[in-house]
Scaffold this active site. Sequence first.
Site, mmCIF file in Angstrom:
data_model
loop_
_atom_site.group_PDB
_atom_site.id
_atom_site.type_symbol
_atom_site.label_atom_id
_atom_site.label_comp_id
_atom_site.label_asym_id
_atom_site.label_seq_id
_atom_site.Cartn_x
_atom_site.Cartn_y
_atom_site.Cartn_z
ATOM 1 C CD1 TRP A 1 2.450 55.305 -45.732
ATOM 2 C CD2 TRP A 1 1.540 55.198 -47.774
ATOM 3 N NE1 TRP A 1 2.907 54.156 -46.342
ATOM 4 C CE2 TRP A 1 2.364 54.075 -47.594
ATOM 5 C CE3 TRP A 1 0.864 55.356 -48.995
ATOM 6 C CZ2 TRP A 1 2.532 53.099 -48.582
ATOM 7 C CZ3 TRP A 1 1.038 54.382 -49.975
ATOM 8 C CH2 TRP A 1 1.858 53.275 -49.770
ATOM 9 C CG ASN B 1 3.733 50.870 -45.089
ATOM 10 O OD1 ASN B 1 3.989 52.051 -44.943
ATOM 11 N ND2 ASN B 1 4.645 49.954 -44.880
ATOM 12 C CG ASP B 2 4.369 46.749 -43.442
ATOM 13 O OD1 ASP B 2 3.924 47.043 -44.548
ATOM 14 O OD2 ASP B 2 5.550 46.414 -43.254
ATOM 15 C CG PHE C 1 11.577 50.441 -41.831
ATOM 16 C CD1 PHE C 1 11.331 51.810 -41.960
ATOM 17 C CD2 PHE C 1 12.155 49.779 -42.906
ATOM 18 C CE1 PHE C 1 11.640 52.488 -43.133
ATOM 19 C CE2 PHE C 1 12.475 50.451 -44.086
ATOM 20 C CZ PHE C 1 12.219 51.803 -44.199
ATOM 21 C CB SER C 2 7.341 46.497 -39.998
ATOM 22 O OG SER C 2 6.394 47.166 -40.793
ATOM 23 N NE ARG D 1 12.408 45.475 -45.050
ATOM 24 C CZ ARG D 1 13.258 45.350 -46.068
ATOM 25 N NH1 ARG D 1 14.537 45.628 -45.912
ATOM 26 N NH2 ARG D 1 12.834 44.938 -47.252
ATOM 27 C CG ASP D 2 9.907 44.037 -41.482
ATOM 28 O OD1 ASP D 2 10.125 45.231 -41.193
ATOM 29 O OD2 ASP D 2 9.760 43.637 -42.641
ATOM 30 C CD GLU E 1 9.427 43.910 -47.470
ATOM 31 O OE1 GLU E 1 10.148 44.912 -47.401
ATOM 32 O OE2 GLU E 1 8.307 43.915 -48.009
HETATM 33 C C1 FRU Z 1 6.777 45.860 -45.855
HETATM 34 C C2 FRU Z 1 7.888 46.832 -45.501
HETATM 35 C C3 FRU Z 1 8.700 46.323 -44.311
HETATM 36 C C4 FRU Z 1 9.273 47.580 -43.751
HETATM 37 C C5 FRU Z 1 8.152 48.560 -43.979
HETATM 38 C C6 FRU Z 1 8.595 49.973 -44.242
HETATM 39 O O1 FRU Z 1 5.705 46.446 -46.496
HETATM 40 O O2 FRU Z 1 8.717 47.044 -46.618
HETATM 41 O O3 FRU Z 1 9.667 45.347 -44.627
HETATM 42 O O4 FRU Z 1 9.627 47.460 -42.415
HETATM 43 O O5 FRU Z 1 7.398 48.089 -45.078
HETATM 44 O O6 FRU Z 1 7.520 50.841 -44.225
#
Ligand code: FRU
Length: 488
Positions: A35, A37-38, A97-98, A165-166, A221
């Site tokens: 998987w 994501n971001d 995380f991101s 976060r991020d 986010e």
């Molecule tokens: C956005 C998010 C971020 C976080 C990450 C976790 O899609 O929720 O805020 O850091 O994905 O995977």
Amino acid sequence: MSDMLEKARKYETEKLAHTDKNTKPLFHISAPVGWINDPNGFSVYDGKIHLFYQYYPYERAWGPMHWGHSATSDMIRWEQLPAVLAPDQEYDKIGCFSGSAIEADGKHVLVYTGVTKINMPDGTVQERQNQCIAFGDGINYEKYEKNPVITGDTLPENCSRIDFRDPKVWKEDDTYYLIVGSKGIGQIGQVAIYSSKNLTDWKFEMMISDDSTGKVGKMWECPDFFPLGDKQVLICSPQNMRAEKYEFHNGHNSVYFLGDYDKKQHTFKKEEPYALDYGLDFYAPQTTLLPDGRRVMIAWMKSWDACVVPDTQDWEGMMTLPRELEVKDGQIWQQPVRELEAYRKNLCRYESETIEGETILDGVNGRTIDMTVTINDGEYTTFSMKLACNDEYETSYTYYKASEILEIDRTYCGVTKDIVCVRRLKIKDTKRPLKLRFVLDRQSIELFINDGQQAATTAIGTPLEADGIRFFSDKAVAIDVEKYDIVL
Ligand code: FRU
């Protein structure tokens, strides 16, 4: 290297050796295994463009977040590199995380959110999100021994320590800045700005922005903040945002605010939010500044709420094409990076071709293509195109001229779940012939409308043999078509 990171690297290498590359996107980044994501750490380091991403190698589902890694010199041909971060420390044991990246003193520095759990005095356990850094050479990264470098305790009293976060980092003169998404009182999205002279010691400056209207979702986010033309742009991805008429339909949306930024006071006067993309699959975009001055954005090509991936596929998650951004007429316009043009082959062109009823045009088909269709004015009321189609499958784009609505419908793209498949968007400029540029790359269709005034990104799960394209118009209309295969 920790055992956990070594395990991830070994696992992905073994899996990749058995992956049939022809089943994956040709010129878009996709999950090596498992998987993603971001997009994270989109940056230029040592002459190459790097992209990292949220990554869980072991399952086709979100899990304890690692960072995966790819690099490129032209944003079209990507090289798969080994994973760089695993959640292997007390301060990031729930996930890395991101975050973002920057080149500093010859090092590539990653700034990310370490998620952990702490025991509260009353015996309960609570999550904490803090900002951490890692230093690397483009392949291997060492986490800083004094992580985290920013904790939630630096925030004003009434801000969440759980949703924090991020971080997105940049440098201006001799100072580093970063912004972080945060949640204030009443579940309001907001963005904090910090400054530092050395990337390790950070000072909270202030909240540069928040949602005073209460309409722009909850937690903001993946914020990003940069100058573009003579404006400053704040991008963020608000969770749980209510749709308004033809706007903000993704639940988790990605929006931007143009505004004016006072760098000394850190005040940002923002205008109305706009959607960055009107399709079904676009989230958590991040930008970088290229050495030639282009501001380029890439996003996760999926929605948190919907999934079109067939059960037989063992990977999930793709990135959009990197897109060049520009401010025009008070809004952001976006186009695929111009580097794509170097890979266009086999031009097939039709000029003023009349479409009436359902029509197939010789040579117009394919699943890895860059195709622009211009619909000249005519008496028609409904014009439609089916892409990635055969007698069983199709994804359609239908323009209803009277209402100026374009409808995307992927109901028959191969989905086997009860997910959202139809999206309607209002065309912003109807005074000119409608120009639709479609970029197809096996499991996705990115649409750029009227030279990038609007974009609409949609993932599909259609078997690759469905490579037809059909045109339909209820009354005669003349169209121009310019179609290239993308060949790497
Ligand atoms: C956005 C998010 C971020 C976080 C990450 C976790 O899609 O929720 O805020 O850091 O994905 O995977």
